[in-house]
Design a protein around this motif. Structure first.
Motif, PDB file in Angstrom:
ATOM      1  N   ARG A  44     -12.090  -3.566   4.755  1.00 56.05           N
ATOM      2  CA  ARG A  44     -13.492  -3.713   4.344  1.00 56.05           C
ATOM      3  C   ARG A  44     -13.699  -4.993   3.537  1.00 56.05           C
ATOM      4  N   ARG A  45     -12.741  -5.297   2.645  1.00 52.47           N
ATOM      5  CA  ARG A  45     -12.892  -6.505   1.831  1.00 52.47           C
ATOM      6  C   ARG A  45     -12.752  -7.765   2.686  1.00 52.47           C
ATOM      7  N   LEU A  46     -11.880  -7.732   3.678  1.00 48.03           N
ATOM      8  CA  LEU A  46     -11.768  -8.879   4.590  1.00 48.03           C
ATOM      9  C   LEU A  46     -13.060  -9.039   5.388  1.00 48.03           C
ATOM     10  N   ASP A  47     -13.614  -7.918   5.780  1.00 42.22           N
ATOM     11  CA  ASP A  47     -14.887  -7.918   6.507  1.00 42.22           C
ATOM     12  C   ASP A  47     -15.978  -8.551   5.626  1.00 42.22           C
ATOM     13  N   GLU A  48     -16.041  -8.100   4.387  1.00 47.65           N
ATOM     14  CA  GLU A  48     -17.060  -8.637   3.471  1.00 47.65           C
ATOM     15  C   GLU A  48     -16.827 -10.114   3.169  1.00 47.65           C
ATOM     16  N   PHE A  61      -0.859  -1.144   3.456  1.00 47.25           N
ATOM     17  CA  PHE A  61      -1.515  -1.357   2.163  1.00 47.25           C
ATOM     18  C   PHE A  61      -1.687   0.018   1.526  1.00 47.25           C
ATOM     19  N   SER A  62      -1.852   0.043   0.183  1.00 47.42           N
ATOM     20  CA  SER A  62      -2.130   1.338  -0.455  1.00 47.42           C
ATOM     21  C   SER A  62      -3.392   1.935   0.143  1.00 47.42           C
ATOM     22  N   ALA A  63      -4.391   1.069   0.348  1.00 45.20           N
ATOM     23  CA  ALA A  63      -5.655   1.523   0.940  1.00 45.20           C
ATOM     24  C   ALA A  63      -6.015   0.530   2.052  1.00 45.20           C
ATOM     25  N   THR A  64      -5.469   0.777   3.221  1.00 43.01           N
ATOM     26  CA  THR A  64      -5.662  -0.153   4.340  1.00 43.01           C
ATOM     27  C   THR A  64      -7.154  -0.320   4.662  1.00 43.01           C
ATOM     28  N   GLY A  65      -7.882   0.785   4.594  1.00 44.72           N
ATOM     29  CA  GLY A  65      -9.310   0.734   4.913  1.00 44.72           C
ATOM     30  C   GLY A  65     -10.052  -0.185   3.956  1.00 44.72           C
ATOM     31  N   ILE A  87      -1.709 -13.113   9.019  1.00 44.80           N
ATOM     32  CA  ILE A  87      -1.142 -13.121   7.661  1.00 44.80           C
ATOM     33  C   ILE A  87       0.042 -12.160   7.672  1.00 44.80           C
ATOM     34  N   TYR A  88       1.205 -12.742   7.805  1.00 40.97           N
ATOM     35  CA  TYR A  88       2.433 -11.922   7.899  1.00 40.97           C
ATOM     36  C   TYR A  88       3.153 -12.064   6.570  1.00 40.97           C
ATOM     37  N   TYR A  89       3.094 -11.026   5.772  1.00 40.90           N
ATOM     38  CA  TYR A  89       3.637 -11.114   4.417  1.00 40.90           C
ATOM     39  C   TYR A  89       4.220  -9.772   4.040  1.00 40.90           C
ATOM     40  N   LEU A  90       5.514  -9.750   3.799  1.00 36.82           N
ATOM     41  CA  LEU A  90       6.158  -8.519   3.364  1.00 36.82           C
ATOM     42  C   LEU A  90       6.519  -8.688   1.887  1.00 36.82           C
ATOM     43  N   PRO A  91       5.805  -8.011   0.989  1.00 32.89           N
ATOM     44  CA  PRO A  91       6.082  -8.177  -0.442  1.00 32.89           C
ATOM     45  C   PRO A  91       7.363  -7.441  -0.844  1.00 32.89           C
ATOM     46  N   GLY A  92       8.487  -8.051  -0.484  1.00 34.30           N
ATOM     47  CA  GLY A  92       9.779  -7.393  -0.677  1.00 34.30           C
ATOM     48  C   GLY A  92      10.198  -7.269  -2.130  1.00 34.30           C
ATOM     49  N   ASP A  93       9.723  -8.167  -2.980  1.00 32.07           N
ATOM     50  CA  ASP A  93      10.048  -8.113  -4.409  1.00 32.07           C
ATOM     51  C   ASP A  93       9.274  -6.952  -5.035  1.00 32.07           C
ATOM     52  N   PRO A  94       9.975  -5.955  -5.584  1.00 29.97           N
ATOM     53  CA  PRO A  94       9.269  -4.767  -6.103  1.00 29.97           C
ATOM     54  C   PRO A  94       8.391  -5.041  -7.322  1.00 29.97           C
ATOM     55  N   HIS A  95       8.403  -6.289  -7.828  1.00 27.53           N
ATOM     56  CA  HIS A  95       7.517  -6.603  -8.958  1.00 27.53           C
ATOM     57  C   HIS A  95       6.164  -7.122  -8.496  1.00 27.53           C
ATOM     58  N   ILE A  96       6.026  -7.379  -7.209  1.00 25.77           N
ATOM     59  CA  ILE A  96       4.742  -7.901  -6.714  1.00 25.77           C
ATOM     60  C   ILE A  96       3.706  -6.784  -6.745  1.00 25.77           C
ATOM     61  N   ARG A  97       2.561  -7.116  -7.334  1.00 25.55           N
ATOM     62  CA  ARG A  97       1.517  -6.088  -7.510  1.00 25.55           C
ATOM     63  C   ARG A  97       0.650  -5.986  -6.250  1.00 25.55           C
ATOM     64  N   SER A  98       0.241  -4.765  -5.952  1.00 28.35           N
ATOM     65  CA  SER A  98      -0.541  -4.555  -4.731  1.00 28.35           C
ATOM     66  C   SER A  98      -1.858  -5.335  -4.771  1.00 28.35           C
ATOM     67  N   GLY A  99      -2.471  -5.416  -5.970  1.00 27.77           N
ATOM     68  CA  GLY A  99      -3.736  -6.154  -6.082  1.00 27.77           C
ATOM     69  C   GLY A  99      -3.541  -7.628  -5.738  1.00 27.77           C
ATOM     70  N   ASP A 100      -2.370  -8.174  -6.122  1.00 27.12           N
ATOM     71  CA  ASP A 100      -2.097  -9.584  -5.822  1.00 27.12           C
ATOM     72  C   ASP A 100      -1.890  -9.801  -4.321  1.00 27.12           C
ATOM     73  N   LEU A 150      -4.124   3.138  16.669  1.00 25.51           N
ATOM     74  CA  LEU A 150      -5.153   4.019  17.244  1.00 25.51           C
ATOM     75  C   LEU A 150      -5.865   4.806  16.126  1.00 25.51           C
ATOM     76  N   THR A 151      -5.073   5.319  15.186  1.00 27.21           N
ATOM     77  CA  THR A 151      -5.641   6.085  14.067  1.00 27.21           C
ATOM     78  C   THR A 151      -6.615   5.224  13.264  1.00 27.21           C
ATOM     79  N   TRP A 152      -6.177   3.980  12.967  1.00 28.64           N
ATOM     80  CA  TRP A 152      -7.031   3.138  12.118  1.00 28.64           C
ATOM     81  C   TRP A 152      -8.246   2.604  12.867  1.00 28.64           C
TER      82      TRP A 152
END
Ligand SMILES: Cc1cc2nc3c(=O)[nH]c(=O)nc-3n(C[C@H](O)[C@H](O)[C@H](O)COP(=O)(O)O)c2cc1C
Length: 336
Positions: A184-188, A176-180, A135-148, A228-230
């Protein structure tokens, strides 16, 4: 030396996986990778855009009725170096899967939840042992919401999971704002594996020609730090397999990723730079290091340096950052 590894529920002979790249564009290329010893091969990607184009061609052909295939194709010429992607891709996948004894993973690459995702089923039918969903997606439009953005990832995964019974790994961005939480949600949501991470195409600027340069560059080992960090942070916290991708040049990076907790480690740039046979060099280096350190199996060393489960990850990361910067700020960088 016991290198066998579980990835996406599959048993691989070792944890080194050939990442999606042009090396898998031919059956011979896939065979060379398998002969060099990799545990699995991910084919180069089939893109959502190619599938849309094929759907348009089909519609056009149906409309034209008696029109020949060649005539129909002329309305939608393929891009340079591309020969009508989807059909060729499935044909290659089918032949490659028969030609080698290691699992061949199909790669489907898109950014919108759409019917193209059903193509994963055709990959499965052609012999793909699993699907890597990029899933390669760069939300370049600054109006795109992170939740979306996050929901989009879940919706695309749901469509692919609905289409197949083979395992599905998601290759995603680190941004992502919260990559973890995204992981986790993708895992679930049923992702069988997480491939960390996509390398964003970051255009450069040529000040002489005043042009924007959009070229894929090969990676360097310095780039392993982010995945490595993640990997270290996620080890033991999700049920999905963890695949590390980016920056493997020598066995050192392969070993570091395993110590952080990766189930498999992928490599593309190093194999492009040195040839598919470099996979054997990476594996030899891993075995030599294991012998020297007294490890008999990969399981013994995997995740040894992961962030311990139960640690306060956020406080720990902040603490590491503050002490690293304090140390840096009291270091004498001169002389000037
Ligand atoms: C020339 C080239 C082509 C690539 N093609 C694809 C592709 O088709 N699909 C994909 O998911 N990743 C593709 N990648 C990304 C790699 O699979 C890999 O994730 C990335 O290069 C980081 O790994 P590396 O540092 O070992 O190269 C490509 C990379 C390179 C260098």
């Amino acid at each position: 030396m016991e290198l066998s590894t579980r990835y996406l529920g599959l048993t691989l002979r070792n944890p080194l996986v050939a990442s999606a790249s042009p090396l898998s564009k031919t059956v011979d290329g896939v065979r060379r990778l398998a002969d060099a010893g990799v545990g699995a091969v991910v084919l180069y990607s089939l893109f959502e855009e190619q599938l849309h184009r094929e759907a348009l061609q089909d519609a056009r052909r149906a409309e034209a009725g008696t029109e020949s295939f060649a005539e129909a194709l002329s309305y939608f010429p393929a891009g340079a170096g591309e020969d009508h992607g989807p059909r060729r891709y499935l044909n290659l996948l089918e032949r490659a899967a028969r030609a080698v004894s290691v699992p061949v993973i199909g790669s489907l690459n898109g950014s919108t939840p759409g019917s193209w995702a059903r193509y994963a089923r055709s990959m499965q039918d052609a012999g793909a042992a699993a699907i890597e969903l990029n899933i390669y997606y760069l939300p370049g439009d600054p109006h795109i919401r992170s939740g979306d953005v996050e929901q989009r990832h879940l919706d695309i995964l749901a469509r692919v999971k609905d289409a197949v019974t083979v395992p599905v790994a998601v290759k995603l961005s680190p941004y992502f704002s919260a990559t973890g939480e995204m992981v986790r949600r993708l895992d679930e949501a049923g992702a069988d594996g997480l491939v960390l991470f996509n390398r964003f195409l970051q255009p450069d600027i040529d000040p002489e020609t005043l042009t924007v340069v959009r070229a894929v560059s090969l990676s360097t080992p310095a780039e392993i730090r982010l995945p490595l960090t993640w990997i270290a942070l996620l080890r033991g916290r999700v049920g999905a397999s963890l695949a590390a991708t980016t920056g493997v040049e020598s066995s050192i990076e392969l070993i570091k990723y395993l110590l952080a907790g990766a189930d498999v480690v992928m490599t593309a740039s190093a194999l492009l730079r040195h040839g598919p046979e470099h996979a054997a060099v990476l594996l030899d280096g891993l075995c030599e290091w294991m012998r020297r350190k007294g490890y008999a199996t990969v399981e013994e060393l995997r995740g040894l340096l992961a962030t311990p489960v139960g640690a306060d990850e956020t406080a720990r990361e902040r603490g590491d950052y503050v002490s690293a910067l304090q140390h840096a700020n009291s270091t004498d960088y001169g002389p000037w």
